[in-house]
Design an enzyme around this catalytic site. Structure first.
Site, PDB file in Angstrom:
ATOM      1  N   CYS A 248     -37.375  64.437  -1.619  1.00 35.26           N
ATOM      2  CA  CYS A 248     -37.249  65.099  -0.318  1.00 35.26           C
ATOM      3  C   CYS A 248     -38.037  66.390  -0.253  1.00 35.26           C
ATOM      4  CB  CYS A 248     -35.779  65.383  -0.016  1.00 35.26           C
ATOM      5  SG  CYS A 248     -35.545  66.178   1.582  1.00 35.26           S
TER       6      CYS A 248
ATOM      7  N   TRP B 194     -34.112  66.199   9.790  1.00 30.62           N
ATOM      8  CA  TRP B 194     -34.895  65.842  10.974  1.00 30.62           C
ATOM      9  C   TRP B 194     -36.200  65.210  10.523  1.00 30.62           C
ATOM     10  CZ3 TRP B 194     -33.600  71.179  10.386  1.00 30.62           C
ATOM     11  CH2 TRP B 194     -34.592  71.963   9.813  1.00 30.62           C
TER      12      TRP B 194
ATOM     13  N   GLU C 177     -43.782  60.746   9.100  1.00 31.30           N
ATOM     14  CA  GLU C 177     -42.903  59.623   8.779  1.00 31.30           C
ATOM     15  C   GLU C 177     -42.973  58.565   9.867  1.00 31.30           C
ATOM     16  OE1 GLU C 177     -38.960  60.742   7.289  1.00 31.30           O
ATOM     17  OE2 GLU C 177     -39.595  62.775   7.781  1.00 31.30           O
TER      18      GLU C 177
END
Length: 518
Positions: free
Chosen positions: A208, A382, A387
């Protein structure tokens, strides 16, 4: 999917010892040569020179084999298999002396854990069979060894009390937990321990990029919820609350844990909102090809698609419990917030009828905190624009919009050297960022998130913590070398608490089965 360069270590290790041994053998030959009456200066010069050469090569190779096995270094041209769903650092350290680094990604541009859902734009990280044949049934969950649970609990509680001085003394709590584990095989986290564990799981997630905001994660304690209907209802509430009128809130909903006496509920979907993929007579797909097999299975289970199927039909949520088996729940309209996509300069783009959902909630990862497993713990941050624009809408095995957009732009697609793919990809990503901003929905671009990630990295280092990161997930799928996260080293070891994607969960999310409980 791009192939990743294999490390040199497996080849180097077999060569190290033979080279060193050869050097020693040549050195030993000096003695033999002298014994046979050879010319001393000549024999010594040649033999010792060869011995030193082979010894040096052997030692260098051996050193390269053993040095820093957990360190990754991005190589020029090394492929990056990024996924189709999400995440940030700042500062721009150069490639050079290796520093402790971090990476990970929860799905979502800002604070959000990334996963194999949209990304593993494929399944190389899952081990799930996707080519042919039915998926292998998932074995019944094993009861964790008590000693393993005790050790994990001790490690977690020490961490919790070290970072939370106001929690009181460690010893009484540790003694109570050990007694509870001895009696039941598991233990119950306090509300503060659960909140801390969920946040640290995000902090430790090496895929992440949005972990700068890990402390802001809102934790919904739903551990007493275990029936399918209630799990689904709370998931829909999660979507509404996380959307927050467009100002996306990082959030996690933690449902009942796995125990030796009762398996926890499972959510089949990779994310709470996924779009159907329909097989067409011509062999092509309508909608999202990634979920073609999943969609087919749900139809066989009784789901009825719209009378006129479209490219963005929201799939039902599937929740499975040991008592009820798999159950399907249609998502309420007010829980599904979507953004229609348009371009700031290309009027025809809006006519393509594209849209994407606003809140990326990963829903099939297992949260592991101190030896306690929570298989149903949907969480979100968010979106990072790439992506959606560089993976979900652009990958050839997803919506594959690059050729269509390039044609509408009038680009020369006769050969690759015109870089028509790159031009079209940039405009798709511009449309995503423009549309989310226009509709007041939180989104971030990959340059900003990359700088934020480096800020997070520096903060973790100042706190004396290691920050694991997976280079292939942290580096954005668009203009990677233009972001500061591209030009540095990272440590990739797994830390706990953390989020994990189990093979059985991945098979259910892509193939619609087999069920976890038979």
């Amino acid at each position: 999917m791009p192939l990743r360069r294999l490390p040199a270590r497996p080849l180097a290790r077999p060569l190290a010892r033979p080279l060193a041994a050869l050097g020693l053998a040549v050195a030993a030959g000096v003695v033999g040569a002298l014994g046979l009456g050879g010319d001393l200066p000549t024999v010594v010069a040649i033999a010792l020179g060869a011995a030193i050469l082979f010894l040096a090569v052997g030692i260098c190779v051996a050193y390269a084999v053993e040095a820093r096995p957990g360190t990754q270094r991005p190589q020029p041209g090394e492929s990056r298999a990024q996924a189709g769903d999400s995440r940030p650092p700042a500062g721009e350290p150069r490639l050079g002396p290796r520093r402790r680094g971090g990476r990970s990604r929860l799905q979502g541009g800002g604070p959000r854990p990334q996963v194999d859902a949209e990304q593993p734009g494929g399944d190389r990280r899952t081990g799930c069979p996707v080519s042919s044949g039915p998926p292998v049934p998932e074995p019944a969950p094993d009861v964790a060894d008590v000693e393993v649970v005790r050790a994990a609990a001790k490690e977690f509680l020490e961490l919790f009390h070290a970072e939370n001085p106001r929690a009181g003394r460690l010893e009484p709590r540790l003694a109570a937990v050990m007694q509870e584990i001895d009696l039941t095989g598991t233990y119950w986290h306090t509300a503060d321990e659960l909140t801390f564990g969920a946040r640290v799981a995000w902090r430790n997630n090496k895929r992440c990029i949005g972990r700068l905001y890990w402390r802001s994660l809102q934790v919904r304690d739903l551990r007493t919820v275990s029936d399918a209907g209630s799990v689904a209802a709370h998931c829909f509430d999660h979507l509404r609350s996380a959307h927050n009128g467009g100002k996306i809130r990082p959030m996690i909903s933690v449902f009942a844990p796995e125990t030796p006496n009762r398996p926890a509920p499972r959510i089949w979907n990779e994310q709470l909102i996924r779009y159907a993929g329909y097989e067409q007579p011509n062999g092509r797909s309508l909608g999202d090809p990634r979920y073609r097999a999943f969609t087919t299975k749900l139809i066989q289970r009784g789901w009825r698609p719209p009378d006129r199927p479209g490219a963005f039909d929201v799939l039902p949520l599937v929740v499975e419990t040991v008592d009820e088996g798999p159950r399907m729940f249609q998502l309420p309209g007010d829980a599904v917030q979507e953004v229609p996509l348009e371009h700031p300069e290309l009027p025809w783009f809006a006519g393509l009828g594209l849209r994407w959902h606003a809140v990326p909630v990963i829903s099939n990862n297992r949260l592991d905190i101190g030896g306690v497993s929570y298989p149903a713990a949907p969480f979100n941050g968010w979106y990072m624009g790439t992506e959606i624009g560089a993976r979900n809408l652009a990958d050839s095995d997803r919506y594959d919009l690059v050729p269509q957009v390039a044609e509408r732009m009038g680009l020369d697609t006769s050969h690759e050297a015109t870089l028509w793919r790159d031009q079209a990809l940039v405009e798709i990503n511009r449309a995503v960022l423009h549309s989310f901003t226009l509709n007041g929905v939180t989104v971030s671009d990959h340059h900003t998130e990359s700088r934020r990630f480096l800020i997070h990295l520096e903060k973790e280092e100042r706190a004396g913590r290691e920050c694991p990161a997976d280079w292939s997930w942290i580096v954005p799928p668009l203009s990677g070398s233009q972001t500061p996260v591209f030009h540095r080293y990272y440590d990739a070891k797994t830390q706990v608490p953390n989020f994990f994607t189990d093979p059985g969960a991945t098979c259910r999310s892509l193939h619609g089965g087999p069920p976890a409980f038979s």
